[in-house]
Design a protein around this motif. Structure first.
Motif: not given
Length: 725
Positions: A348-363, A385-389
């Motif tokens: 609980s002391d570590i978590i900080i809201p990030n609020n970045i949703n719907n990541y579109e990973y490419k690689n 996803t459309n990512a290259h892995i």
């Protein structure tokens, strides 16, 4: 080498042709040093029946990094080499097969030996042409190069594994200072064992030799014994004279130390009864007495009935009767939890809201794709996803990353051709600096990757602590360092075992997504300890080094829900072995009837992981992924009856006796016995309310465990001979 040196002093030689046996890189290295690197070594292969020379390969300095021995190359013109299995089908790249030769080079047969001719000169399964059965074993790589492994005559079967002793010999011959070697199968106490005879002018560190073999051979191919001899004895015909090879020293030649107290005597008597031997030295390594996993299970079961509960890991950490006795005696007085900084970590002391949703990973960079869950996560990433892995895969059994990936993916799916352009397998190793990648490749990945997944881990619950630490802890640290350096999020596959549930002593409490250290005695289980340490690395990096990470604590992964397919190495899965044991013993202790079973189908779990990975609500996100729709053993038994399995309900002692008198590979079953014996010890509850709430937002829910699903599991167990009809 003195003959070569004499030749050099009189003649200028630039080419050297060798043949007739396995050629090692070490031998070639010594030859080239004598010739001051001014000689090309041609390794030639070919039997008399195929005009002697039909394959050639020029030795390269880096062969020691790529092959077990110097390859035999590619076929000569007008020559065809086929590698076939026992059904006369072609074997895949990287697999051993029997060599058949076809082409204009073949003889017509043996003079006046029609029977042998008909046996060795056969029709090709692919056309009507004649091919010659060499009796040799080889391996073909995807670059077209072939490596000679050894004679089919030297192929043996031990404990169900088919072993080519020539492959072991070539590995041993690559070890420093070893001039010659022969690996033989010996019989001790009605058990087949591998014994390596080595020739060297130097003293050989056998433990170091064993460790070098462990890195390049599967465990079942590691010789049990190593005997140094002046030379490998030969018959007048030039074959190995096995009758002149000395046998290892017998156990009764070991200095025998007798038990010195009642506990040691009890352990001693248990071991000798299970092993069916007269005596065992209490200070000798128990594994020198042919102790295997089935032996340990039976010893555990017997000790349980005597009131002594031992985890499997204890036998590896304390591998003698005296050590085990001291462990049992001191356990109650010793604090096995080296808590260090773990209790200071508060999620609980570590978590900080990030609020970045719907990541579109490419690689995406992925570690652990050849694992059961890993390959299914990979499949979901490709589907959703459309990512290259980019998959970091270590070479194993001389099979490179590309072939290992193809073999694994083809085992589970049939659409490889449609996705192959989105996959880049890279031969690397989690243990090495920069993942054992060349600098250029490492830098390219650093500039390209925008997300890392890792399901790479040793997932057994017992074994060598150093191996667990090296892979599960240090390996995680290397990935974390990569993510921090390149500012990319890390998706880490962990386990609900970090709670200690069912594996170690735990307090009566609720373990939720916001919990970490709850005073679980993690030192009692090497797997729990290593995964807890790995999580602590990630948690601290999120707190102090700006790492963004998601940790997925996984429950009991089971067969795919849609078709019942399970992991390729299913024999190593404890849960499946527990179910198989109960079915094969045809009985179940009454104490288990109310015990709840968790089935978390791998396809559901992988789908949920990929869905959750697209959102990074916080800098640190922890999820508990397991199926809350539990069934009891009684439910399971009722479903089994639908398919003709009627289990007898017995007392616990009757069940233990059935287990002790069986030869069933039932590792993992002692976990259930331990639960029964310690039923009042802990009421730890695993909670996944937060995770399920998020999944419900995406209309994702865990499936009910139906009779149709259990039927798929039963069909799978039958198909791969885990259970009979």
């Amino acid at each position: 080498m003195s003959l070569l040196q004499d030749i050099i002093s009189e003649t200028i030689i630039t080419k050297l042709i060798v043949g007739g046996d396995i050629l090692t890189p070490e031998t070639c290295k010594r030859i080239t040093e004598i010739f001051n690197d001014n000689v090309s070594i041609f390794n030639e292969y070919g039997p008399t029946e195929a005009t002697v020379g039909c394959m050639t390969y020029i030795y390269q300095k880096n062969d020691i990094d790529n092959y077990s021995s110097v390859p035999i190359g590619i076929p000569a013109d007008n020559t065809q080499i086929l590698l076939l299995n026992s059904d006369y089908n072609l074997v895949p790249f990287g697999y051993n097969g029997q060599m058949f030769i076809g082409g204009k080079c073949l003889a017509k047969g043996y003079l006046n030996l029609d029977n042998i001719t008909n046996e060795r000169f056969v029709f090709s399964p692919f056309n009507n042409e004649t091919i010659y059965s060499t009796g040799d074993i080889a391996k073909l790589f995807d670059n077209g190069i072939m490596e000679y492994i050894g004679r089919k005559d030297f192929q043996v079967k031990i404990n169900g594994y088919r072993i080519e002793t020539g492959e072991i010999q070539s590995k041993i011959l690559n070890y420093k200072h070893i001039k010659d070697c022969f690996v033989n199968v010996i019989n001790i106490n009605n058990s087949k064992l591998l014994c390596a005879y080595i020739v060297s002018d130097n003293e050989i560190d056998i433990n170091d030799l064993k460790n070098s073999l462990i890195d390049s051979l599967p465990k079942y191919m590691i010789p049990k014994y190593y005997i140094k001899v002046n030379e490998i004895p030969l018959t007048v015909n030039g074959k190995i004279n096995k009758s002149l090879l000395p046998l290892p020293k017998k156990n009764d030649e070991i200095q025998h130390i007798y038990p010195c107290n009642e506990l040691e005597q009890l352990l001693h008597d248990t071991f000798i009864k299970i092993l069916n031997i007269d005596k065992i030295s209490v200070t000798q390594n128990i594994f020198d007495y042919l102790v295997d996993s089935l032996t340990i299970i039976k010893i555990q079961t017997k000790l349980y009935s005597l009131g002594i509960s031992l985890d499997t890991q204890v036998f590896y950490n304390y591998p003698s009767i005296r050590d085990i006795s001291n462990y049992i005696t001191q356990k109650s007085d010793t604090n096995y939890n080296n808590v260090s900084d773990l209790e200071k970590i508060k999620i609980s002391d570590i978590i900080i809201p990030n609020n970045i949703n719907n990541y579109e990973y490419k690689n995406i960079l992925f570690f652990g794709t050849t694992g059961f869950l890993g390959i299914h996560i990979l499949h979901e990433l490709l589907e959703n996803t459309n990512a290259h892995i980019y998959c970091i895969i270590r070479e194993k059994d001389n099979i490179n990353s590309i072939e290992r990936f193809k073999q694994k993916y083809n085992f589970y799916y049939s659409n490889l051709n449609s996705i192959i352009d989105r996959i880049t397998p890279i031969t690397g190793d989690l243990h090495g600096d920069n993942f054992n990648l060349i600098e250029q490749t490492y830098n390219e990945l650093s500039n390209k990757i925008d997300c890392v997944f890792s399901s790479a881990a040793i997932v057994k619950h017992f074994g060598n602590p150093e191996a667990f630490y090296k892979t599960n802890v240090l390996g995680t640290q290397k990935i974390v360092d990569f993510c921090i350096k390149n500012n990319v999020p890390f998706h880490y596959i962990s386990t609900l075992s970090v709670s200690g549930y069912g594996l170690t002593d735990t307090p009566d409490c609720v373990f939720s997504e916001n919990d970490f250290y709850i005073n679980q005695k993690f030192n009692d289980n090497i797997y729990v300890k290593s995964k807890l340490q790995a999580e602590s690395i990630i948690l601290n990096a999120c707190k102090f080094k700006n790492l963004k990470a998601s940790i997925y604590r996984i429950g009991n992964i089971t067969n795919r829900f849609n078709d019942g397919v399970f992991q390729e190495n299913a024999s190593e899965n404890a849960f499946l072995n527990r179910l198989s044991t109960i079915i094969n013993l045809n009985c179940m202790p009454v104490e288990l009837l109310d015990f709840k079973l968790e089935f978390t189908p791998v396809d559901y779990c992988a789908k949920f992981i990929v869905c959750l990975s697209k959102n990074m609500y916080n800098n640190l996100n922890i999820y508990h992924l397991f199926n809350n729709n539990l069934i009891t053993f009684n439910d399971f038994n009722c479903i089994l009856k639908l398919f003709g399995y009627k289990l007898k309900i017995t007392t616990l002692n009757e069940f233990k006796n059935e287990l002790l008198n069986s030869n069933i590979n039932s590792f993992g079953i002692t976990n259930y016995l331990s639960v029964i014996n310690n039923k009042n010890n802990s009421s730890l509850i695993i909670n996944n309310n937060y995770t399920n709430k998020l999944l419900n937002n995406y209309n994702l829910n865990w499936p009910n465990i139906t009779s149709e699903y259990i039927e798929k599991i039963i069909i799978y167990l039958k198909k791969y001979n885990f259970i009979g009809d």
